[in-house]
Scaffold this active site. Structure first.
Site, PDB file in Angstrom:
ATOM      1  N   PHE A 169      -0.609 -10.710   5.899  1.00 26.09           N
ATOM      2  CA  PHE A 169      -0.763  -9.291   6.224  1.00 26.09           C
ATOM      3  C   PHE A 169       0.536  -8.592   6.632  1.00 26.09           C
ATOM      4  O   PHE A 169       0.636  -7.369   6.547  1.00 26.09           O
ATOM      5  CB  PHE A 169      -1.862  -9.130   7.279  1.00 26.09           C
ATOM      6  CG  PHE A 169      -1.418  -8.668   8.622  1.00 26.09           C
ATOM      7  CD1 PHE A 169      -1.502  -7.321   8.972  1.00 26.09           C
ATOM      8  CD2 PHE A 169      -0.915  -9.558   9.561  1.00 26.09           C
ATOM      9  CE1 PHE A 169      -1.094  -6.890  10.221  1.00 26.09           C
ATOM     10  CE2 PHE A 169      -0.517  -9.132  10.803  1.00 26.09           C
ATOM     11  CZ  PHE A 169      -0.601  -7.795  11.137  1.00 26.09           C
ATOM     12  N   LYS A 170       1.571  -9.351   7.031  1.00 26.05           N
ATOM     13  CA  LYS A 170       2.843  -8.725   7.388  1.00 26.05           C
ATOM     14  C   LYS A 170       3.371  -7.864   6.228  1.00 26.05           C
ATOM     15  O   LYS A 170       4.112  -6.909   6.455  1.00 26.05           O
ATOM     16  CB  LYS A 170       3.886  -9.775   7.753  1.00 26.05           C
ATOM     17  CG  LYS A 170       3.525 -10.713   8.907  1.00 26.05           C
ATOM     18  CD  LYS A 170       3.668 -10.063  10.261  1.00 26.05           C
ATOM     19  CE  LYS A 170       3.498 -11.063  11.404  1.00 26.05           C
ATOM     20  NZ  LYS A 170       2.136 -11.643  11.485  1.00 26.05           N
ATOM     21  N   ASP A 171       2.993  -8.214   5.003  1.00 26.88           N
ATOM     22  CA  ASP A 171       3.435  -7.423   3.842  1.00 26.88           C
ATOM     23  C   ASP A 171       2.970  -5.970   3.920  1.00 26.88           C
ATOM     24  O   ASP A 171       3.654  -5.083   3.405  1.00 26.88           O
ATOM     25  CB  ASP A 171       2.873  -8.022   2.539  1.00 26.88           C
ATOM     26  CG  ASP A 171       3.496  -9.358   2.190  1.00 26.88           C
ATOM     27  OD1 ASP A 171       4.639  -9.615   2.595  1.00 26.88           O
ATOM     28  OD2 ASP A 171       2.822 -10.155   1.498  1.00 26.88           O
TER      29      ASP A 171
END
Ligand SMILES: *Cc1c(COP(=O)(O)O)cnc(C)c1O
Length: 493
Positions: free
Chosen positions: A112-114
């Site tokens: 999810f950091k993307d």
């Protein structure tokens, strides 16, 4: 819209571009917007017809007043393109009953950091122009694996920025090492350090504080910057997908406009769940925010008792991105609930004693919105197995912690409103533990687990992790910690 520090009484006076460039406020606080913009029912209705990049540009423009809508739309279209987010940026996938998974891991590093790191570097690049910065920003990252890769994918080939990542040579998995060693981009450099993660991290910290180094860099036309998760430029893009999820609940008929829904988030640094809180404050009809933790359940205790106490054992778990004892973004919640004086007081106490206790009326306010639950290792593995066998949904270890927390909440409260569960990593990112949990077998190896999980579940390995072994290795350098400075100077020469 202007921004201020969570710890200051002064009037907001920083633009969005300035806070994105600066990162942390000079008094050590985090930047917050002076007011929270509104989102009306009509606007939500109208967002339903939009693509994810358009939804993102419209929401972001409410917070980033010094960026034009056209700039934001252009950045969002590149950040959330079909080529990088295969299958859509934040699809909502039913699990069972009222539960659905908001899958935030279809981007280039399968986690999810993307969602934030694909857009934030573009916002920073524009911030440099908007603030008249002539120098190139040099991003330094020390990583134990995942953040480094997500940052590299986000910053690669972005104008006005270069990025260097340091990782401990024996401190990351084979998959993570390959992911970094095969990184593409003309402005990136990856070096491994002999030592552990702390050696890499301390090395970077020392260099950040080194005045001599700052001077040398300045002469060469560079300045240091960080990709830190407390930067407002990483937080704002996370508000978008909660609004987008509600649009999708309206579109699939689960909700009618105005109906409320609950949200459950596997939490580490409190950034993701705080973004959901902001969405709620804007007017998105969110009911309860469920904060899910693993065995490092400091937030569960805080939400129950009002005491945040980091003087406790630290556990390494199968959901490593939640193995955290200081949830930095909680400071932003404290600011909105308790104001800047109290926030400064609590943070001072945290620094001095490792703990603080909020006033009862503040706790009561927080408890109106938040409820915390945790899952230990055994429960997490059992949840992965049950969710797969009974409902056919393959969850990663972090998402499984959230599913367990959501189940605990529903069985305790009887609240059966639609529940959006933030799914923060592809199951393949943690293939080892996921394969073990669903099949009951040990995988042959770290890399082997990918293929084994794929054949056991008849699902596909996502593109960022497929065929890793056949990609060209570009970075092989291993250095001692005291060579880091030279390595940086060499890179920018
Ligand atoms: C970073 C991360 C989290 C925690 O998110 P926070 O915003 O730090 O609370 C959860 N799951 C995964 C897979 C992550 O990478």
């Amino acid at each position: 819209m202007l921004f201020k520090s969570t710890r200051s009484n002064e009037q907001a006076n920083k633009s969005a571009a300035e806070v994105i460039k600066q990162g942390l406020a000079s008094d050590g606080g985090l930047f917050v917007p002076e007011t929270i913009p509104c989102l009306t029912c009509e606007e939500i209705q109208s967002l339903c017809k939009d693509s994810y990049p358009v939804r993102a540009a419209k929401i972001l423009s409410k917070f980033l007043g010094d960026y034009t809508y056209e700039e934001l739309l252009s950045d969002c279209e590149k950040a959330y393109s079909e080529a990088s987010f295969v299958g859509g940026a934040a699809p909502l996938v039913p699990i069972h009953g009222p539960f659905s998974a908001l899958e935030l891991w279809h981007g280039p590093t399968a986690a999810f950091k993307d969602m934030a790191l694909q857009i934030m570097p573009r916002l920073l690049s524009r911030a440099l122009v908007k603030t008249g910065e002539q120098r190139t920003a040099l991003i330094l990252v020390a990583t134990s694996g995942d953040t480094g890769k997500a940052a590299l994918e986000g910053y690669k080939d972005i104008d006005g920025i270069k990025i260097m990542v340091f990782y401990p040579v024996d401190g990351v998995s084979k998959v993570q090492k390959l992911q970094m060693a095969t990184q593409t981009g003309s402005n990136v450099n990856i070096t491994s350090i002999r030592g552990n993660f702390d050696d890499a991290q301390n090395g970077v910290k020392v260099i950040f504080g080194d005045k001599e180094m700052e001077k040398t860099l300045n002469e060469k036309g560079y300045f240091f910057s960080s990709a830190n998760s407390i930067n407002w430029g990483r937080l704002a893009p996370q508000i978008v997908y909660y609004v987008s999820a509600y649009c999708d609940l309206l579109l699939n008929g689960t909700c009618k406009l105005g109906d409320t829904f609950n949200v459950c988030v596997p939490t580490g640094n409190f950034g993701n769940i705080f973004a959901a809180y902001l969405a709620k404050q804007m007017g998105l009809p969110i009911g309860r925010l469920i904060c899910a933790s693993n065995s490092n359940n400091i937030l569960t205790d805080f939400l129950e008792t009002g005491t945040y106490d980091r003087n406790r054992d630290f556990y390494l778990t199968m959901s490593p991105s939640m193995d955290i004892l200081i949830s930095s973004n909680l400071e932003r919640l404290l600011y909105f609930v308790a104001g800047s004086d109290k926030t400064a007081e609590y943070m001072e106490s945290l620094k001095k004693t490792g703990a603080y206790t909020v006033d009862p009326e503040i706790l009561a306010k927080i408890q109106k919105d938040f409820k915390g639950y945790f899952a230990n290792e055994q429960t997490t593995a059992a949840t992965i197995q049950k969710t797969y066998r009974e409902y056919g949904y393959l969850a990663d270890t972090h998402t499984a912690v959230a599913i367990s927390a959501a189940e605990q909440y529903v069985s305790e409260s009887g609240d059966d409103r639609p529940m959006v569960i933030a799914s923060t990593a592809s199951p393949y990112k943690f293939a080892n533990n996921v394969y073990k949990a669903v099949s009951g077998n040990d995988p042959s190896s770290d890399l082997g687990a990918l293929d084994e999980l794929s054949s056991y579940t008849s699902t596909e390995i996502p593109y960022p992790l497929a065929g890793l072994e056949s990609r060209a290795v570009r970075f092989t350098e291993v250095i001692d910690r005291d060579e880091m400075k030279n390595s940086i100077l060499h890179f920018i020469d």
